[in-house]
Design a protein around this motif. Structure first.
Motif, PDB file in Angstrom:
ATOM      1  N   SER A  17       0.821  -1.213   0.000  1.00  0.00           N
ATOM      2  CA  SER A  17       0.000   0.000   0.000  1.00  0.00           C
ATOM      3  C   SER A  17       0.852   1.258   0.000  1.00  0.00           C
ATOM      4  O   SER A  17       0.592   2.192  -0.759  1.00  0.00           O
ATOM      5  CB  SER A  17      -0.920   0.008   1.226  1.00  0.00           C
ATOM      6  OG  SER A  17      -1.793  -1.088   1.184  1.00  0.00           O
ATOM      7  N   ALA A  20       2.895   1.473  -3.311  1.00  0.00           N
ATOM      8  CA  ALA A  20       2.005   1.777  -4.432  1.00  0.00           C
ATOM      9  C   ALA A  20       1.582   3.239  -4.422  1.00  0.00           C
ATOM     10  O   ALA A  20       1.548   3.886  -5.472  1.00  0.00           O
ATOM     11  CB  ALA A  20       0.780   0.874  -4.387  1.00  0.00           C
ATOM     12  N   LYS A  21       1.242   3.755  -3.260  1.00  0.00           N
ATOM     13  CA  LYS A  21       0.793   5.151  -3.169  1.00  0.00           C
ATOM     14  C   LYS A  21       1.865   6.095  -3.707  1.00  0.00           C
ATOM     15  O   LYS A  21       1.562   7.018  -4.460  1.00  0.00           O
ATOM     16  CB  LYS A  21       0.429   5.498  -1.717  1.00  0.00           C
ATOM     17  CG  LYS A  21      -0.048   6.917  -1.516  1.00  0.00           C
ATOM     18  CD  LYS A  21      -1.360   7.202  -2.220  1.00  0.00           C
ATOM     19  CE  LYS A  21      -1.863   8.598  -1.895  1.00  0.00           C
ATOM     20  NZ  LYS A  21      -3.115   8.907  -2.572  1.00  0.00           N
ATOM     21  N   ILE A  24       2.298   5.541  -7.742  1.00  0.00           N
ATOM     22  CA  ILE A  24       1.248   5.917  -8.699  1.00  0.00           C
ATOM     23  C   ILE A  24       0.944   7.411  -8.709  1.00  0.00           C
ATOM     24  O   ILE A  24       0.017   7.841  -9.381  1.00  0.00           O
ATOM     25  CB  ILE A  24      -0.069   5.136  -8.440  1.00  0.00           C
ATOM     26  CG1 ILE A  24      -0.623   5.449  -7.057  1.00  0.00           C
ATOM     27  CG2 ILE A  24       0.119   3.663  -8.655  1.00  0.00           C
ATOM     28  CD1 ILE A  24      -1.993   4.838  -6.797  1.00  0.00           C
ATOM     29  N   SER A  29      -3.532   4.704 -12.864  1.00  0.00           N
ATOM     30  CA  SER A  29      -3.587   3.599 -11.906  1.00  0.00           C
ATOM     31  C   SER A  29      -3.703   2.240 -12.595  1.00  0.00           C
ATOM     32  O   SER A  29      -3.184   1.240 -12.080  1.00  0.00           O
ATOM     33  CB  SER A  29      -4.750   3.791 -10.932  1.00  0.00           C
ATOM     34  OG  SER A  29      -5.993   3.750 -11.604  1.00  0.00           O
ATOM     35  N   ALA A  32      -0.239   1.299 -13.659  1.00  0.00           N
ATOM     36  CA  ALA A  32       0.501   0.898 -12.464  1.00  0.00           C
ATOM     37  C   ALA A  32       0.135  -0.527 -12.046  1.00  0.00           C
ATOM     38  O   ALA A  32       1.010  -1.325 -11.690  1.00  0.00           O
ATOM     39  CB  ALA A  32       0.213   1.871 -11.322  1.00  0.00           C
ATOM     40  N   THR A  33      -1.151  -0.857 -12.113  1.00  0.00           N
ATOM     41  CA  THR A  33      -1.588  -2.208 -11.767  1.00  0.00           C
ATOM     42  C   THR A  33      -0.991  -3.220 -12.736  1.00  0.00           C
ATOM     43  O   THR A  33      -0.560  -4.306 -12.328  1.00  0.00           O
ATOM     44  CB  THR A  33      -3.127  -2.294 -11.781  1.00  0.00           C
ATOM     45  OG1 THR A  33      -3.653  -1.325 -10.877  1.00  0.00           O
ATOM     46  CG2 THR A  33      -3.607  -3.673 -11.363  1.00  0.00           C
ATOM     47  N   ARG A  36       2.660  -3.775 -11.857  1.00  0.00           N
ATOM     48  CA  ARG A  36       2.721  -4.588 -10.642  1.00  0.00           C
ATOM     49  C   ARG A  36       2.413  -6.046 -10.968  1.00  0.00           C
ATOM     50  O   ARG A  36       3.061  -6.964 -10.471  1.00  0.00           O
ATOM     51  CB  ARG A  36       1.720  -4.049  -9.617  1.00  0.00           C
ATOM     52  CG  ARG A  36       1.570  -4.928  -8.403  1.00  0.00           C
ATOM     53  CD  ARG A  36       0.372  -4.516  -7.573  1.00  0.00           C
ATOM     54  NE  ARG A  36       0.246  -5.337  -6.389  1.00  0.00           N
ATOM     55  CZ  ARG A  36      -0.837  -5.406  -5.665  1.00  0.00           C
ATOM     56  NH1 ARG A  36      -1.901  -4.712  -5.998  1.00  0.00           N
ATOM     57  NH2 ARG A  36      -0.884  -6.166  -4.604  1.00  0.00           N
ATOM     58  N   TRP A  79      -7.296  -5.559  -7.540  1.00  0.00           N
ATOM     59  CA  TRP A  79      -6.093  -4.729  -7.671  1.00  0.00           C
ATOM     60  C   TRP A  79      -6.380  -3.449  -8.434  1.00  0.00           C
ATOM     61  O   TRP A  79      -5.902  -2.376  -8.063  1.00  0.00           O
ATOM     62  CB  TRP A  79      -4.976  -5.506  -8.356  1.00  0.00           C
ATOM     63  CG  TRP A  79      -4.352  -6.583  -7.524  1.00  0.00           C
ATOM     64  CD1 TRP A  79      -4.692  -6.947  -6.244  1.00  0.00           C
ATOM     65  CD2 TRP A  79      -3.294  -7.447  -7.908  1.00  0.00           C
ATOM     66  NE1 TRP A  79      -3.905  -7.985  -5.829  1.00  0.00           N
ATOM     67  CE2 TRP A  79      -3.039  -8.314  -6.831  1.00  0.00           C
ATOM     68  CE3 TRP A  79      -2.555  -7.592  -9.070  1.00  0.00           C
ATOM     69  CZ2 TRP A  79      -2.048  -9.293  -6.882  1.00  0.00           C
ATOM     70  CZ3 TRP A  79      -1.572  -8.573  -9.118  1.00  0.00           C
ATOM     71  CH2 TRP A  79      -1.325  -9.404  -8.030  1.00  0.00           C
ATOM     72  N   TYR A  82      -8.306  -1.237  -6.109  1.00  0.00           N
ATOM     73  CA  TYR A  82      -7.468  -0.810  -4.989  1.00  0.00           C
ATOM     74  C   TYR A  82      -6.505   0.294  -5.427  1.00  0.00           C
ATOM     75  O   TYR A  82      -6.371   1.316  -4.751  1.00  0.00           O
ATOM     76  CB  TYR A  82      -6.699  -2.006  -4.424  1.00  0.00           C
ATOM     77  CG  TYR A  82      -5.952  -1.697  -3.154  1.00  0.00           C
ATOM     78  CD1 TYR A  82      -6.632  -1.463  -1.966  1.00  0.00           C
ATOM     79  CD2 TYR A  82      -4.572  -1.634  -3.127  1.00  0.00           C
ATOM     80  CE1 TYR A  82      -5.962  -1.180  -0.787  1.00  0.00           C
ATOM     81  CE2 TYR A  82      -3.886  -1.347  -1.959  1.00  0.00           C
ATOM     82  CZ  TYR A  82      -4.588  -1.126  -0.791  1.00  0.00           C
ATOM     83  OH  TYR A  82      -3.920  -0.839   0.373  1.00  0.00           O
ATOM     84  N   TYR A  83      -5.860   0.107  -6.571  1.00  0.00           N
ATOM     85  CA  TYR A  83      -4.929   1.128  -7.040  1.00  0.00           C
ATOM     86  C   TYR A  83      -5.640   2.436  -7.371  1.00  0.00           C
ATOM     87  O   TYR A  83      -5.124   3.515  -7.108  1.00  0.00           O
ATOM     88  CB  TYR A  83      -4.133   0.608  -8.243  1.00  0.00           C
ATOM     89  CG  TYR A  83      -2.808  -0.005  -7.842  1.00  0.00           C
ATOM     90  CD1 TYR A  83      -1.638   0.409  -8.434  1.00  0.00           C
ATOM     91  CD2 TYR A  83      -2.731  -0.979  -6.854  1.00  0.00           C
ATOM     92  CE1 TYR A  83      -0.411  -0.128  -8.065  1.00  0.00           C
ATOM     93  CE2 TYR A  83      -1.524  -1.532  -6.481  1.00  0.00           C
ATOM     94  CZ  TYR A  83      -0.364  -1.105  -7.086  1.00  0.00           C
ATOM     95  OH  TYR A  83       0.832  -1.631  -6.709  1.00  0.00           O
ATOM     96  N   GLN A  87      -4.951   5.926  -5.527  1.00  0.00           N
ATOM     97  CA  GLN A  87      -4.604   7.133  -6.270  1.00  0.00           C
ATOM     98  C   GLN A  87      -5.501   8.301  -5.869  1.00  0.00           C
ATOM     99  O   GLN A  87      -5.047   9.441  -5.787  1.00  0.00           O
ATOM    100  CB  GLN A  87      -4.722   6.866  -7.770  1.00  0.00           C
ATOM    101  CG  GLN A  87      -4.122   7.959  -8.618  1.00  0.00           C
ATOM    102  CD  GLN A  87      -4.050   7.560 -10.065  1.00  0.00           C
ATOM    103  OE1 GLN A  87      -5.045   7.100 -10.627  1.00  0.00           O
ATOM    104  NE2 GLN A  87      -2.891   7.706 -10.676  1.00  0.00           N
TER     105      GLN A  87
END
Length: 136
Positions: A17, A20-21, A24, A29, A32-33, A36, A79, A82-83, A87
């Motif tokens: 978490s 990722a924060k 991104i 997002s 980014a996912t 990942r 995911w 979540y991303y 964001q």
């Protein structure tokens, strides 16, 4: 020994978490996912070959394939959401809401897997729900 892996999972999820924060901040997002996911795929297949587990592929049943694919689709959707949430929102608010998955999992395990739902499970679900509301 399962609890050690569960605890490590929680630690790595927490790190995910935060990392990722930061990662991104200046990008889409969904992209980014995808990045990942590529890293996770490479890591998972690396472990398969490192442990010589690739020989078991031929033995996987049709039922297992179907449910693993469905699980993968659910993971991907989770995911992506979540991303996007990370964001748009604060990690300290997104992460607790994400952990409501524990409550949902317990209910689904009771309904579909016929696992025991005890008074302790109910109290735990209530506490997680209340805790989430307090944090958000």
């Amino acid at each position: 020994m399962w609890w050690v892996y569960a605890l490590l999972s929680a630690v790595f999820a927490a790190a995910t978490s935060i990392l990722a924060k930061v990662g991104i901040e200046e990008m889409n997002s969904n992209l980014a996912t995808a990045i990942r996911t590529v890293v996770v795929v490479l890591m998972a297949w690396g472990m398969v070959f490192l442990t010589n587990a690739q020989s078991g592929i031929a033995d996987i049943s049709k039922k297992s394939w179907i449910f693993l694919i469905l699980s993968g689709l659910a993971t991907g959707a989770s995911w992506l959401c979540y991303y996007k949430a990370l964001q748009m929102g604060e990690v300290s608010k997104v992460a607790p809401i994400d952990k409501l998955s524990v409550v949902i999992t317990l209910v689904l395990a009771f309904v579909f897997l016929h696992e025991e739902f005890t008074a302790k499970s109910l109290i735990g679900c209530i506490l997680i729900g209340v805790g989430t509301l307090l944090l958000v």
